[in-house]
Design an enzyme around this catalytic site. Sequence first.
Site, PDB file in Angstrom:
ATOM      1  N   LYS A 111      10.159  43.577  30.447  1.00  0.00           N
ATOM      2  CA  LYS A 111      11.364  42.922  29.931  1.00  0.00           C
ATOM      3  C   LYS A 111      12.622  43.334  30.680  1.00  0.00           C
ATOM      4  O   LYS A 111      13.574  42.559  30.758  1.00  0.00           O
ATOM      5  CB  LYS A 111      11.524  43.211  28.431  1.00  0.00           C
ATOM      6  CG  LYS A 111      10.457  42.501  27.610  1.00  0.00           C
ATOM      7  CD  LYS A 111      10.819  42.397  26.151  1.00  0.00           C
ATOM      8  CE  LYS A 111       9.782  41.543  25.430  1.00  0.00           C
ATOM      9  NZ  LYS A 111       9.825  41.655  23.995  1.00  0.00           N
ATOM     10  N   LYS A 193       0.293  36.463  29.042  1.00  0.00           N
ATOM     11  CA  LYS A 193      -0.078  36.330  27.630  1.00  0.00           C
ATOM     12  C   LYS A 193       0.697  35.194  26.957  1.00  0.00           C
ATOM     13  O   LYS A 193       1.821  34.882  27.363  1.00  0.00           O
ATOM     14  CB  LYS A 193       0.111  37.651  26.886  1.00  0.00           C
ATOM     15  CG  LYS A 193       1.523  37.984  26.537  1.00  0.00           C
ATOM     16  CD  LYS A 193       1.595  39.102  25.492  1.00  0.00           C
ATOM     17  CE  LYS A 193       3.054  39.340  25.139  1.00  0.00           C
ATOM     18  NZ  LYS A 193       3.311  40.257  24.070  1.00  0.00           N
ATOM     19  N   LYS A 196       5.880  33.800  22.241  1.00  0.00           N
ATOM     20  CA  LYS A 196       6.746  32.948  21.412  1.00  0.00           C
ATOM     21  C   LYS A 196       7.924  32.440  22.219  1.00  0.00           C
ATOM     22  O   LYS A 196       8.508  31.426  21.894  1.00  0.00           O
ATOM     23  CB  LYS A 196       7.336  33.774  20.255  1.00  0.00           C
ATOM     24  CG  LYS A 196       6.357  34.199  19.196  1.00  0.00           C
ATOM     25  CD  LYS A 196       7.110  34.930  18.068  1.00  0.00           C
ATOM     26  CE  LYS A 196       6.217  35.917  17.354  1.00  0.00           C
ATOM     27  NZ  LYS A 196       6.685  37.302  17.407  1.00  0.00           N
TER      28      LYS A 196
HETATM   29  P1  TYM Z   1       4.794  40.538  18.084  1.00  0.00           P
HETATM   30  O1  TYM Z   1       5.745  40.021  17.066  1.00  0.00           O
HETATM   31  O2  TYM Z   1       5.096  40.281  19.520  1.00  0.00           O
HETATM   32  O3  TYM Z   1       3.344  39.974  17.810  1.00  0.00           O
HETATM   33  C1  TYM Z   1       2.736  40.079  16.538  1.00  0.00           C
HETATM   34  C2  TYM Z   1       1.261  40.422  16.697  1.00  0.00           C
HETATM   35  O4  TYM Z   1       0.602  39.432  17.495  1.00  0.00           O
HETATM   36  C3  TYM Z   1      -0.050  40.049  18.597  1.00  0.00           C
HETATM   37  N1  TYM Z   1       0.059  39.148  19.766  1.00  0.00           N
HETATM   38  C4  TYM Z   1      -0.994  38.693  20.442  1.00  0.00           C
HETATM   39  N2  TYM Z   1      -2.311  38.876  20.279  1.00  0.00           N
HETATM   40  C5  TYM Z   1      -3.128  38.244  21.138  1.00  0.00           C
HETATM   41  N3  TYM Z   1      -2.687  37.438  22.134  1.00  0.00           N
HETATM   42  C6  TYM Z   1      -1.363  37.209  22.336  1.00  0.00           C
HETATM   43  N4  TYM Z   1      -0.962  36.397  23.295  1.00  0.00           N
HETATM   44  C7  TYM Z   1      -0.449  37.859  21.459  1.00  0.00           C
HETATM   45  N5  TYM Z   1       0.903  37.867  21.360  1.00  0.00           N
HETATM   46  C8  TYM Z   1       1.192  38.673  20.319  1.00  0.00           C
HETATM   47  C9  TYM Z   1       0.685  41.350  18.832  1.00  0.00           C
HETATM   48  O5  TYM Z   1      -0.141  42.293  19.471  1.00  0.00           O
HETATM   49  C10 TYM Z   1       1.040  41.765  17.420  1.00  0.00           C
HETATM   50  O6  TYM Z   1      -0.047  42.444  16.813  1.00  0.00           O
HETATM   51  N6  TYM Z   1       5.811  45.428  18.407  1.00  0.00           N
HETATM   52  C11 TYM Z   1       5.163  44.409  17.615  1.00  0.00           C
HETATM   53  C12 TYM Z   1       5.641  44.328  16.193  1.00  0.00           C
HETATM   54  C13 TYM Z   1       5.638  45.610  15.439  1.00  0.00           C
HETATM   55  C14 TYM Z   1       4.516  46.277  14.910  1.00  0.00           C
HETATM   56  C15 TYM Z   1       5.027  47.417  14.235  1.00  0.00           C
HETATM   57  C16 TYM Z   1       3.142  46.021  14.943  1.00  0.00           C
HETATM   58  C17 TYM Z   1       6.739  46.332  15.103  1.00  0.00           C
HETATM   59  N7  TYM Z   1       6.369  47.413  14.372  1.00  0.00           N
HETATM   60  C18 TYM Z   1       4.173  48.325  13.603  1.00  0.00           C
HETATM   61  C19 TYM Z   1       2.296  46.944  14.299  1.00  0.00           C
HETATM   62  C20 TYM Z   1       2.814  48.065  13.648  1.00  0.00           C
HETATM   63  C21 TYM Z   1       5.388  43.056  18.279  1.00  0.00           C
HETATM   64  O7  TYM Z   1       6.313  42.882  19.010  1.00  0.00           O
HETATM   65  O8  TYM Z   1       4.540  42.101  17.860  1.00  0.00           O
END
Ligand code: TYM
Length: 328
Positions: A111, A193, A196
């Site tokens: 990023k 990947k 969003k």
């Molecule tokens: P975020 O909001 O980007 O994504 C939410 C969840 O979806 C998974 N994910 C994917 N899995 C497979 N293929 C993809 N292309 C893909 N894109 C996203 C992510 O791995 C995630 O599980 N940092 C985290 C949010 C977070 C969090 C936490 C997660 C904040 N605190 C504590 C677990 C525990 C994030 O940005 O997810």
Amino acid sequence: MKRVFSGVQPTGNLHIGNYLGALKQFVELQDEAECFYCVVDQHAITLPQDPKELREHNLDIAALYMAVGIDPSKSSIFIQSEVQAHAALSWVLTCSSYTGELSRMTQFKDKAKGKESAPTGLFTYPLLMAADILLYDADIVPVGNDQKQHIELTRDLAIRINNRFDKKVFVVPEGRFMREGTRVMALDEPTKKMSKSAENPHSRISLLDEDSKIKKSIMKATTDSEAIVRYDIENKPGISNLMDIYGAFSGKTHEEIEKMYDGHGYGDFKKDLVEVAIDGIRPIREKFNEIRKSQELLSALDQGRERAQTIADKTLKRVYETFGLGRK
Ligand code: TYM
């Protein structure tokens, strides 16, 4: 009973990567564990957000949690910023971490790429994520593979602090990753990947997409010129990604899919994938539309906040005592 914690950022509508990588597991886990599912809005402001939209997205994600099958009478659904302890614990963890380990996070490197100066929130973001998890003494964290490094850092911090004080201040959590061992990739560029925030809407399938959009995105998806449905991530990332998606929605293995499409081209395979994906997504979209307008959503968030706050406050008190913050 084991405790589970996970979160999703309210930065837009969820796509099938979020669903297959994380949310499907959230639902499966709620019968065997005490689950906390958070809408992590404080993570979202690491990059500028439109304030009005952010509040709408908070409710959208909470409604999507319920639409995919998270039951608020079993699991707690809540919004991160409504529980003050997340930001407070994050500071304590910041003071137990090193700039070196944060600079190694690939998500930060991606990023911040090419910029001389990056937003500080992007840099310290994994510490807020670690606070989310450690606050709830979570044993299991269901996430997509892209979060592996953040989970490792969380474990390192928990172990480091436990060792420093020679007692169990934190539970050391474990990540639970998507079964296929892969992440869902972008449909237009299958080496990246699915995200969003990508500009091309046909790079992803959102859980709220209409049937016609789902069809268009799949039919446009990048494949290769071989026209043989065969799983080979290295050489055929496009079709392999589509096979992963097919498998995740239908429960079929790669071998089964290869057999089914032996002698058929990509056209037949894609047409069937459209059906499989629409059958998986339509009920989620319809349920979302019902829940998003309901009082049930707001009650679930109130109840979730209360349950989360009780546990989070207790952990924070324990941590403050351990570090000697405040007074008796
Ligand atoms: P975020 O909001 O980007 O994504 C939410 C969840 O979806 C998974 N994910 C994917 N899995 C497979 N293929 C993809 N292309 C893909 N894109 C996203 C992510 O791995 C995630 O599980 N940092 C985290 C949010 C977070 C969090 C936490 C997660 C904040 N605190 C504590 C677990 C525990 C994030 O940005 O997810």
